[in-house]
Scaffold this active site. Structure first.
Site, short mmCIF file in Angstrom:
data_model
loop_
_atom_site.label_atom_id
_atom_site.label_comp_id
_atom_site.label_asym_id
_atom_site.label_seq_id
_atom_site.Cartn_x
_atom_site.Cartn_y
_atom_site.Cartn_z
N THR A 16 -9.38 3.85 -0.87
CA THR A 16 -10.18 2.63 -0.74
C THR A 16 -10.38 1.91 -2.06
O THR A 16 -10.42 0.68 -2.10
CB THR A 16 -11.57 3.01 -0.17
N ASP A 60 -2.93 6.33 1.96
CA ASP A 60 -4.27 6.68 2.40
C ASP A 60 -4.36 8.20 2.29
O ASP A 60 -3.41 8.90 2.67
CB ASP A 60 -4.45 6.24 3.86
N SER A 62 -5.67 10.40 3.93
CA SER A 62 -5.54 11.19 5.16
C SER A 62 -4.08 11.55 5.42
O SER A 62 -3.78 12.37 6.27
CB SER A 62 -6.16 10.45 6.35
N THR A 92 -11.03 9.13 -0.77
CA THR A 92 -12.10 10.13 -0.71
C THR A 92 -11.90 11.13 0.43
O THR A 92 -12.40 12.25 0.36
CB THR A 92 -13.48 9.45 -0.52
N GLN A 281 -19.47 28.44 8.08
CA GLN A 281 -19.57 27.04 8.54
C GLN A 281 -20.78 26.35 7.91
O GLN A 281 -20.88 25.12 7.96
CB GLN A 281 -19.75 26.97 10.06
N1 ASP Z 1 -9.18 6.42 4.02
C1 ASP Z 1 -9.46 6.32 2.61
C2 ASP Z 1 -8.69 7.42 1.92
O1 ASP Z 1 -9.12 8.52 1.89
C3 ASP Z 1 -10.91 6.45 2.39
C4 ASP Z 1 -11.36 6.37 0.96
O2 ASP Z 1 -10.62 6.23 0.02
O3 ASP Z 1 -12.56 6.47 0.76
O4 ASP Z 1 -7.63 7.17 1.39
#
Ligand code: ASP
Length: 348
Positions: A16, A60, A62, A92, A281
């Site tokens: 982001t 990204d 993810s 993040t 957990q």
């Molecule tokens: N989807 C973004 C990522 O992790 C979210 C972020 O950077 O906060 O690349």
């Protein structure tokens, strides 16, 4: 302490912090890193040298994979002698996994590697990206009176907190305070000053050269227990072809049901050489399999304790150890030790 000759390399991998909004779809998409510098002209006023490099493609987080971790390690290893510190800009979402993995992959690290990112793109008015970036650079450049780097560790800096990377978890998809270090103190609090907690920072043996590692074995799985989990789910997870390691997210201080079928599945997996690491957990605290009968049983059948490891760190450590072709017995022994401060192993 910094001097005009101090130099920091910013490695932009995606996330982001460097995103912009697509005017047609409204979705956030990555954009060219040069835009980031346009948005933070303050960087030019730091008084020391800041260079940047951008991954191609930027992603990204993810979509992060072990090959991406290896790329980060490669850039740091290639530039290790040229810079005093490194800032890795990363999404993040999986930053805690990447920081954990990279902490194992950079053996004998003697310079700061500071991960950061942001919840709002750096071009937005209320962005948290500028603060995070500028302070991360300051920490990466910082040295003590004798010229030693202040924090020669893989860290995450976010929302005024400096944390050991392999101790972190992402806990908020909404607030700027997105990361915590549940089981290890902060390495620095940032306010008007950057207050380092020297006692908590790990300083390496300075004579040892950096040893980068690139192999991670992803034949691992995270199995999260829940009330009502059925045999088929557990059986399928533990019988994945090629599986070598399991992070078992158990209840409380390391407890799991004592159903015969469940224990049989675990026993069978252990007998096949699969290493099962028990983490809790709960968001804080440690596994103590000696505490309850439900935990004792797991220990007796060969499940090993992950103590106070995060899932992210336990998973990365398994990938790292199996990536070095260790035998299950060797992996078990290695899991009982702290490599880079990722776990607190109680005194026996
Ligand atoms: N989807 C973004 C990522 O992790 C979210 C972020 O950077 O906060 O690349």
């Amino acid at each position: 302490m910094t001097t005009p000759s101090t130099s920091v390399l910013i490695i932009y991998t995606g996330g982001t912090i460097g995103m912009t909004q697509n005017t047609e779809t409204g979705a956030l998409e990555p954009f060219d890193f040069n835009h980031l510098l346009d948005n933070v002209p303050e960087l030019r006023r730091l008084g020391y040298s800041v260079s940047t490099t951008q991954f191609d493609p930027i992603i990204d987080s993810s979509e992060t994979e072990p090959s991406q971790w290896a790329k980060i390690v490669q850039v740091i290893a290639d530039n290790y002698n040229k810079y005093d510190g490194f800032v890795v800009l990363h999404g993040t979402d999986t930053m805690a996994y990447t920081a954990s993995a990279v902490s194992f992959m950079l053996e004998n690290l003697g310079k700061p590697v500071i991960f950061t990112g942001s919840q709002l793109p750096i071009g937005m008015l209320r962005t948290d990206g500028k603060e995070n970036l500028i302070t991360a650079i300051e920490i990466a450049a910082d040295r003590d009176e004798s010229g030693r780097p202040r924090v020669p560790e893989v860290c995450i800096f976010f929302d005024n907190k400096l944390m050991r990377g392999n101790r972190t978890c992402k806990v908020s998809a909404q607030f700027f305070n997105a990361f915590v270090s549940p089981n290890y103190p902060l390495l620095a609090h940032v306010g008007i000053n950057i207050n380092y907690d020297d006692v908590e920072i790990h300083y390496p043996d300075e004579d040892m050269p950096l040893k980068p590692h690139f192999n991670m074995d992803n034949n691992v799985v995270v199995l999260k227990l829940f009330p009502g989990i059925n045999r088929q789910v557990v059986h399928q997870a533990l019988n994945i072809e090629g599986l070598k390691g399991v992070v078992l997210e158990s209840f409380g201080s390391g407890n799991a049901p004592r159903y015969e079928w469940f224990l049989d599945e675990l026993r069978d997996a252990v007998a096949r050489g699969i290493v099962i690491v028990n983490v809790t957990q709960c968001s804080t605290g440690s596994v103590q399999m000696e505490l309850y009968r439900t935990g004792n049983t797991l220990r007796d059948i060969g499940v090993i304790s992950g103590y106070d490891s995060t899932t992210e760190a336990a998973l990365a450590k398994l990938m790292f150890l199996f990536g070095h072709h260790l035998t299950p017995q060797e992996v078990i022994q290695a899991m009982k030790q702290s490599y880079v401060g990722e776990v607190t192993v109680p005194r026996q």
